[in-house]
Design a protein around this motif. Structure first.
Motif, PDB file in Angstrom:
ATOM      1  N   ALA A  68       0.852  -1.191   0.000  1.00 49.51           N
ATOM      2  CA  ALA A  68       0.000   0.000   0.000  1.00 49.51           C
ATOM      3  C   ALA A  68       0.885   1.238   0.000  1.00 49.51           C
ATOM      4  O   ALA A  68       1.985   1.236   0.563  1.00 49.51           O
ATOM      5  CB  ALA A  68      -0.891  -0.005   1.227  1.00 49.51           C
ATOM      6  N   PRO A  69       0.429   2.332  -0.615  1.00 43.48           N
ATOM      7  CA  PRO A  69       1.236   3.559  -0.618  1.00 43.48           C
ATOM      8  C   PRO A  69       1.366   4.094   0.812  1.00 43.48           C
ATOM      9  O   PRO A  69       0.447   4.024   1.613  1.00 43.48           O
ATOM     10  CB  PRO A  69       0.443   4.517  -1.503  1.00 43.48           C
ATOM     11  CG  PRO A  69      -0.923   3.957  -1.572  1.00 43.48           C
ATOM     12  CD  PRO A  69      -0.806   2.490  -1.336  1.00 43.48           C
ATOM     13  N   THR A  70       2.562   4.649   1.118  1.00 39.55           N
ATOM     14  CA  THR A  70       2.816   5.110   2.484  1.00 39.55           C
ATOM     15  C   THR A  70       2.392   6.555   2.692  1.00 39.55           C
ATOM     16  O   THR A  70       2.127   6.960   3.800  1.00 39.55           O
ATOM     17  CB  THR A  70       4.300   4.949   2.828  1.00 39.55           C
ATOM     18  OG1 THR A  70       5.064   5.629   1.827  1.00 39.55           O
ATOM     19  CG2 THR A  70       4.687   3.487   2.858  1.00 39.55           C
ATOM     20  N   GLU A  71       2.365   7.368   1.644  1.00 42.83           N
ATOM     21  CA  GLU A  71       1.938   8.752   1.801  1.00 42.83           C
ATOM     22  C   GLU A  71       0.984   9.124   0.680  1.00 42.83           C
ATOM     23  O   GLU A  71       1.009   8.570  -0.403  1.00 42.83           O
ATOM     24  CB  GLU A  71       3.131   9.700   1.825  1.00 42.83           C
ATOM     25  CG  GLU A  71       3.948   9.698   0.528  1.00 42.83           C
ATOM     26  CD  GLU A  71       5.138  10.618   0.611  1.00 42.83           C
ATOM     27  OE1 GLU A  71       5.154  11.583  -0.165  1.00 42.83           O
ATOM     28  OE2 GLU A  71       6.011  10.383   1.454  1.00 42.83           O
ATOM     29  N   LEU A  72       0.133  10.066   0.978  1.00 40.24           N
ATOM     30  CA  LEU A  72      -0.854  10.522   0.008  1.00 40.24           C
ATOM     31  C   LEU A  72      -0.239  11.576  -0.890  1.00 40.24           C
ATOM     32  O   LEU A  72       0.644  12.327  -0.469  1.00 40.24           O
ATOM     33  CB  LEU A  72      -2.068  11.093   0.721  1.00 40.24           C
ATOM     34  CG  LEU A  72      -2.850  10.094   1.582  1.00 40.24           C
ATOM     35  CD1 LEU A  72      -3.924  10.823   2.354  1.00 40.24           C
ATOM     36  CD2 LEU A  72      -3.454   9.020   0.718  1.00 40.24           C
ATOM     37  N   PRO A  73      -0.701  11.676  -2.119  1.00 39.37           N
ATOM     38  CA  PRO A  73      -0.187  12.734  -3.004  1.00 39.37           C
ATOM     39  C   PRO A  73      -0.655  14.095  -2.503  1.00 39.37           C
ATOM     40  O   PRO A  73      -1.688  14.213  -1.839  1.00 39.37           O
ATOM     41  CB  PRO A  73      -0.801  12.392  -4.364  1.00 39.37           C
ATOM     42  CG  PRO A  73      -1.973  11.544  -4.050  1.00 39.37           C
ATOM     43  CD  PRO A  73      -1.663  10.831  -2.765  1.00 39.37           C
ATOM     44  N   PRO A  74       0.102  15.146  -2.813  1.00 43.11           N
ATOM     45  CA  PRO A  74      -0.298  16.490  -2.356  1.00 43.11           C
ATOM     46  C   PRO A  74      -1.605  16.909  -3.023  1.00 43.11           C
ATOM     47  O   PRO A  74      -1.874  16.589  -4.171  1.00 43.11           O
ATOM     48  CB  PRO A  74       0.865  17.383  -2.788  1.00 43.11           C
ATOM     49  CG  PRO A  74       1.558  16.617  -3.868  1.00 43.11           C
ATOM     50  CD  PRO A  74       1.327  15.167  -3.585  1.00 43.11           C
ATOM     51  N   THR A  75      -2.417  17.639  -2.258  1.00 46.02           N
ATOM     52  CA  THR A  75      -3.678  18.133  -2.792  1.00 46.02           C
ATOM     53  C   THR A  75      -3.616  19.639  -2.916  1.00 46.02           C
ATOM     54  O   THR A  75      -2.831  20.304  -2.239  1.00 46.02           O
ATOM     55  CB  THR A  75      -4.846  17.757  -1.862  1.00 46.02           C
ATOM     56  OG1 THR A  75      -4.594  18.316  -0.568  1.00 46.02           O
ATOM     57  CG2 THR A  75      -4.975  16.251  -1.738  1.00 46.02           C
ATOM     58  N   THR A  76      -4.428  20.200  -3.762  1.00 43.67           N
ATOM     59  CA  THR A  76      -4.468  21.655  -3.919  1.00 43.67           C
ATOM     60  C   THR A  76      -5.376  22.218  -2.854  1.00 43.67           C
ATOM     61  O   THR A  76      -6.450  21.687  -2.567  1.00 43.67           O
ATOM     62  CB  THR A  76      -5.000  22.042  -5.311  1.00 43.67           C
ATOM     63  OG1 THR A  76      -6.292  21.483  -5.463  1.00 43.67           O
ATOM     64  CG2 THR A  76      -4.084  21.517  -6.401  1.00 43.67           C
ATOM     65  N   ALA A  77      -4.947  23.293  -2.236  1.00 42.65           N
ATOM     66  CA  ALA A  77      -5.723  23.913  -1.159  1.00 42.65           C
ATOM     67  C   ALA A  77      -6.794  24.809  -1.758  1.00 42.65           C
ATOM     68  O   ALA A  77      -6.520  25.636  -2.626  1.00 42.65           O
ATOM     69  CB  ALA A  77      -4.806  24.716  -0.248  1.00 42.65           C
ATOM     70  N   GLN A  78      -8.000  24.627  -1.307  1.00 44.50           N
ATOM     71  CA  GLN A  78      -9.107  25.467  -1.744  1.00 44.50           C
ATOM     72  C   GLN A  78      -9.748  26.075  -0.515  1.00 44.50           C
ATOM     73  O   GLN A  78      -9.771  25.472   0.547  1.00 44.50           O
ATOM     74  CB  GLN A  78     -10.146  24.651  -2.498  1.00 44.50           C
ATOM     75  CG  GLN A  78      -9.644  24.082  -3.794  1.00 44.50           C
ATOM     76  CD  GLN A  78     -10.724  23.259  -4.477  1.00 44.50           C
ATOM     77  OE1 GLN A  78     -11.790  23.054  -3.930  1.00 44.50           O
ATOM     78  NE2 GLN A  78     -10.437  22.796  -5.672  1.00 44.50           N
ATOM     79  N   GLU A  79     -10.266  27.284  -0.685  1.00 45.43           N
ATOM     80  CA  GLU A  79     -10.929  27.914   0.442  1.00 45.43           C
ATOM     81  C   GLU A  79     -12.275  27.237   0.659  1.00 45.43           C
ATOM     82  O   GLU A  79     -13.014  27.001  -0.291  1.00 45.43           O
ATOM     83  CB  GLU A  79     -11.145  29.402   0.161  1.00 45.43           C
ATOM     84  CG  GLU A  79      -9.878  30.216   0.186  1.00 45.43           C
ATOM     85  CD  GLU A  79     -10.194  31.690   0.082  1.00 45.43           C
ATOM     86  OE1 GLU A  79     -11.253  32.101   0.575  1.00 45.43           O
ATOM     87  OE2 GLU A  79      -9.384  32.397  -0.497  1.00 45.43           O
TER      88      GLU A  79
END
Length: 92
Positions: A68-79
């Motif tokens: 299983a992947p150990t870290e999640l991919p970065p997400t874009t921050a939205q208000e």
């Protein structure tokens, strides 16, 4: 004495054969026997195939499972949308 319940013997087979001849007719008996033989052959072949598949499954180890992947991919921050900022156009 208790009645014996089990496989038919001797005269019972003759009675059963006579009933089968009356129901199906003498001309249909070879076709009936041939069809029954084919059905039994198919059934035996299928059960043998299932046993062979089970033996083959037990002999081969299962394929490795990907980790299983150990870290999640970065997400874009939205208000976040605030409920008090929204106005209902229909109610004023």
């Amino acid at each position: 004495m208790y009645a014996m319940i089990g496989m038919p013997q001797g005269a019972e087979w003759l009675v059963i054969l006579a009933i089968v001849v009356l129901v199906f007719g003498a001309a249909k008996l070879p076709d009936l026997a041939r069809g029954t033989g084919q059905a039994l052959r198919i059934f035996k072949a299928e059960t043998k195939g299932l046993r062979d598949d089970d033996e083959k499954d037990q002999a081969t180890p299962p394929p490795p499972v990907a980790p299983a992947p150990t870290e999640l991919p970065p997400t874009t921050a939205q208000e976040p949308v605030r409920p008090q900022d929204q106005t209902d156009k229909h109610n004023g």
